[in-house]
Design an enzyme around this catalytic site. Sequence first.
Site, PDB file in Angstrom:
ATOM      1  N   ASP A   1       0.720  17.851  19.792  1.00 39.31           N
ATOM      2  CA  ASP A   1       1.300  18.692  20.588  1.00 39.31           C
ATOM      3  C   ASP A   1       2.085  19.902  19.737  1.00 39.31           C
ATOM      4  O   ASP A   1       2.877  20.462  20.287  1.00 39.31           O
ATOM      5  CB  ASP A   1       2.331  18.311  21.443  1.00 39.31           C
ATOM      6  CG  ASP A   1       1.651  17.205  22.493  1.00 39.31           C
ATOM      7  OD1 ASP A   1       0.564  17.565  22.894  1.00 39.31           O
ATOM      8  OD2 ASP A   1       2.410  16.289  23.224  1.00 39.31           O
TER       9      ASP A   1
ATOM     10  N   HIS B   1       0.812  -1.312   0.090  1.00 43.29           N
ATOM     11  CA  HIS B   1      -0.039   0.168  -0.067  1.00 43.29           C
ATOM     12  C   HIS B   1       0.998   1.404   0.084  1.00 43.29           C
ATOM     13  O   HIS B   1       0.479   2.344  -0.030  1.00 43.29           O
ATOM     14  CB  HIS B   1      -0.931   0.080   1.044  1.00 43.29           C
ATOM     15  CG  HIS B   1      -1.819   1.102   1.267  1.00 43.29           C
ATOM     16  ND1 HIS B   1      -2.100   1.954   2.114  1.00 43.29           N
ATOM     17  CD2 HIS B   1      -3.188   1.106   0.563  1.00 43.29           C
ATOM     18  CE1 HIS B   1      -3.272   2.624   1.943  1.00 43.29           C
ATOM     19  NE2 HIS B   1      -3.812   2.286   0.893  1.00 43.29           N
TER      20      HIS B   1
ATOM     21  N   ASP C   1      16.788   9.703  -8.236  1.00 43.03           N
ATOM     22  CA  ASP C   1      18.344   9.906  -7.947  1.00 43.03           C
ATOM     23  C   ASP C   1      18.856   9.634  -6.693  1.00 43.03           C
ATOM     24  O   ASP C   1      19.901  10.302  -6.435  1.00 43.03           O
ATOM     25  CB  ASP C   1      18.714  11.290  -8.672  1.00 43.03           C
ATOM     26  CG  ASP C   1      18.747  11.483  -9.905  1.00 43.03           C
ATOM     27  OD1 ASP C   1      18.747  10.372 -10.654  1.00 43.03           O
ATOM     28  OD2 ASP C   1      18.538  12.617 -10.546  1.00 43.03           O
TER      29      ASP C   1
ATOM     30  N   LYS D   1       3.171   4.359  -1.184  1.00 48.99           N
ATOM     31  CA  LYS D   1       3.062   5.239  -2.444  1.00 48.99           C
ATOM     32  C   LYS D   1       4.438   5.843  -2.182  1.00 48.99           C
ATOM     33  O   LYS D   1       4.817   6.904  -1.345  1.00 48.99           O
ATOM     34  CB  LYS D   1       1.956   6.380  -2.248  1.00 48.99           C
ATOM     35  CG  LYS D   1       0.717   5.649  -2.705  1.00 48.99           C
ATOM     36  CD  LYS D   1      -0.057   5.196  -1.476  1.00 48.99           C
ATOM     37  CE  LYS D   1      -1.481   4.752  -1.934  1.00 48.99           C
ATOM     38  NZ  LYS D   1      -1.918   4.121  -0.704  1.00 48.99           N
TER      39      LYS D   1
ATOM     40  N   HIS E   1      -9.081  11.192   1.496  1.00 41.79           N
ATOM     41  CA  HIS E   1      -8.038  10.034   1.460  1.00 41.79           C
ATOM     42  C   HIS E   1      -6.680  10.391   2.060  1.00 41.79           C
ATOM     43  O   HIS E   1      -5.841   9.495   2.083  1.00 41.79           O
ATOM     44  CB  HIS E   1      -7.899   9.879  -0.076  1.00 41.79           C
ATOM     45  CG  HIS E   1      -6.964   8.467  -0.285  1.00 41.79           C
ATOM     46  ND1 HIS E   1      -5.847   8.392  -0.680  1.00 41.79           N
ATOM     47  CD2 HIS E   1      -7.748   7.305  -0.158  1.00 41.79           C
ATOM     48  CE1 HIS E   1      -5.532   7.020  -0.882  1.00 41.79           C
ATOM     49  NE2 HIS E   1      -6.620   6.737  -0.785  1.00 41.79           N
TER      50      HIS E   1
ATOM     51  N   LYS F   1      -3.807  10.773   5.314  1.00 36.69           N
ATOM     52  CA  LYS F   1      -3.575  10.097   6.241  1.00 36.69           C
ATOM     53  C   LYS F   1      -2.567  10.849   7.295  1.00 36.69           C
ATOM     54  O   LYS F   1      -1.115  10.929   6.861  1.00 36.69           O
ATOM     55  CB  LYS F   1      -3.132   8.496   6.088  1.00 36.69           C
ATOM     56  CG  LYS F   1      -3.609   7.705   5.279  1.00 36.69           C
ATOM     57  CD  LYS F   1      -3.496   7.760   3.748  1.00 36.69           C
ATOM     58  CE  LYS F   1      -4.173   6.891   2.772  1.00 36.69           C
ATOM     59  NZ  LYS F   1      -5.424   6.655   2.982  1.00 36.69           N
TER      60      LYS F   1
END
Length: 460
Positions: A385, A192, A199, A194, A378, A380
């Site tokens: 703090d 999952h 380079d 991404k 979508h 996450k």
Amino acid sequence: MTRWLPRWMLVASILLLGGCTALPRVVPDMARGSGEPQLQGGRGPLSAARSKQILEGLRAGGKETDVLDRHLALEAAISDSPLVAGNRVALLLDGPATYQAMFAAIEGARDHINMETYILEADEVGQRFAAALIAKQRQGVTVNLIRDSVGTLSTPKEFFKTLTDAGINVVEFNPVNPLTAKAGWEVNQRDHRKLLVVDGQTAFLGGINISSVYSGGSFSQGSKNDRPGNKQPWRDTDLQIDGPVVAELQKMFIATWEKQKGKPLAPRNYFPKLTRQGSEVVHALGGSPDEPYSVIYATLISAIDSAETEILLTNAYFVPDPQLIASLKGAVARGVDVKIVLPGATDSALVFHAGRSYYDELLAGGIKIYERQNALLHAKTALIDGVWSTVGSTNLDWRSFLHNQEVNAVVLGKEFGQRMRAAFDDDLAQSKQITLEQWQRRSPLERAKETFGRIWQYWL
């Protein structure tokens, strides 16, 4: 852009394979470091004097000094991966900004491009990425691609054949067809992540897949009826990171490539000498079902348990386990302000309603819940703090913590925290608060959907 694929296939496979894994119990002592954290740079561990200088810079001028010290100690203690100083981190909101930055980096590649993704569609955006990658391969830049088998199940084989015919190396992560599996048939374990590394110097990570659903921004004031196809835009968050911590992300890509038995990587400068690019201290975290426990999960729980003033969570697929619920409720009991922004619309009804089945308990425990309007959420992310930030691919559900490969970055410091707070406040301004009184008046049909969704929560 994770949940639309055929669920029956995954569920059937899980039932056939059997076995249920449990989430780790986070030991409180894991959150207690000893002594000053030692930072790392592009050439290995920094001297004690240099580490002290950087940490003092992070702490300079602010009442958050003590809480930052505690979060720094937590990060140093929770995993074997290092805290790395000297990075520049850009916060990218939504598809247009993220894709623009990714295409610019791809265009500027001179040695290699390593890309890892869950979904890669053969739509307009997917074709643009394919064309950009093929163009670089033809210029002599080595391109290596890892694509998840389930995540790309609906992408035509011809799309990937075009890439391989151009010389691009493509690895299919845990093929659905066991006859073509090279690393053992683990159909329930998905990649999952991404991740794009260019380079060995620049990296992108977050929640965004490669799909035209991200073509529009999510903060415009127009209604969804103003947009092509009458569809809501997708709201996501990603990071562009330049600096020494990119080497840690590169290691994750190469480890997955080798574990999936990709053909030997062409000789390239995968680990160039990296110099200071900015002032951010970053902790790169990779989660994998092959590990004894999810470091990402343990780090998040420990950070929540150490929170002193505020916890701000934004998450697309929220199906909390008992330990996460207990940690959030415990934080409220300590006087911490806990706010969670969740989707008001979804691409997965089961996950949506399974998550909503916990609203009663969370709201009764003093947690403030908001649902994002006018966009399909979508992202996450978390901000704790004001000094502990994380962005990545990890949802707050059982699948991310038990069955998926995930990647997150933790950024420490109040300056980046201020950027995260601004993004959270923007989402909050376009969200509707859910109150306990209101929630308890929901219909019997909604309650029934929640009950059904919760039955499947472990496998969603």
